[in-house]
Enzyme design. Structure first.
Site, PDB file in Angstrom:
ATOM      1  N   HIS A 144      17.448  14.198  49.739  1.00 27.12           N
ATOM      2  CA  HIS A 144      16.854  15.116  50.711  1.00 27.12           C
ATOM      3  C   HIS A 144      15.365  14.830  50.938  1.00 27.12           C
ATOM      4  CE1 HIS A 144      20.188  17.752  51.474  1.00 27.12           C
ATOM      5  NE2 HIS A 144      20.300  18.141  50.223  1.00 27.12           N
ATOM      6  N   CYS A 175      15.913  12.371  55.120  1.00 30.99           N
ATOM      7  CA  CYS A 175      15.371  12.895  56.378  1.00 30.99           C
ATOM      8  C   CYS A 175      13.857  12.986  56.277  1.00 30.99           C
ATOM      9  CB  CYS A 175      15.937  14.282  56.650  1.00 30.99           C
ATOM     10  SG  CYS A 175      17.653  14.233  57.139  1.00 30.99           S
TER      11      CYS A 175
END
Length: 198
Positions: free
Chosen positions: A91, A143
């Site tokens: 993440h 991301c």
């Protein structure tokens, strides 16, 4: 005895037993280790491997403290001619920061398994410590990673590629600061967390 000239830190976070759980990040790191050892001549003894799979010792978990310690150790041991590599698989997020004398800016971060962010500013501080002639490659499969080292030294590829639409699944891989805070509230006493943030 020759000096170790190639070093790597490989990090994979699946966030097991959490709402943030992912699959495949540890596999990504295993594949990357195989690639850099077999194709690029890294010695396996000089590859630090941090993953959050069940049974991992506390020193082997990809917490902020462990990741930063591994990166600092790698950078501090380097010299001109060294090749350093950092791979992070999981993440990423963005947050607003206020720099003295400026308006709020969107900053980027990677999310270790303890959810204690490693920001683009943390990575810039590491990069600034490099000796001239040292190569440091950061590959973040997360991301919001396009600007982790934006405007520092050299970056291959822009933060956003003009004219190329984002993949359909782009938004589903992101994690917001709000999601992280919601999760922390759900697993801790909210009043204690609010006191820590004051």
């Amino acid at each position: 005895m020759s000096k170790v000239r190639k070093r790597a830190v490989l990090v994979g976070c699946n966030y097991p037993n959490t709402r943030l759980r992912l699959q495949g990040c540890i596999n990504d790191v295993s594949s990357m280790e195989e690639l850099i050892v077999n194709e690029f001549g890294f010695n396996q003894d000089n590859v630090k491997y941090l993953v959050d799979e069940p049974g991992t010792s506390p020193e082997g978990l990809p917490t902020r403290a462990n990741i930063m310690a591994a990166l600092e150790e790698m950078v501090d041991a380097s010299a001109s001619g060294y090749i350093l590599f950092f791979h992070f698989s999981r993440h990423g997020t963005t947050f607003l920061s206020l720099k003295p004398g400026e308006s709020y800016q969107e900053e980027e971060a990677i999310v270790p398994c303890d959810l204690n962010l490693i920001t683009n500013m943390d990575l810039r501080r590491l990069i600034q410590k490099l000796q001239p002639g040292t190569s440091f490659t950061i590959l973040s499969d997360s991301c919001h990673s396009g600007g982790l080292i934006d405007k520092d030294k050299e970056q291959i590829g822009p933060t956003r590629m003009k004219g190329i639409p984002l993949p359909v699944y782009y938004k589903s891989r992101g994690i917001s600061i709000g999601s992280i805070m919601d999760y922390l509230h759900s697993v801790t006493d909210a009043s204690k967390l609010e006191q820590m943030l004051r």
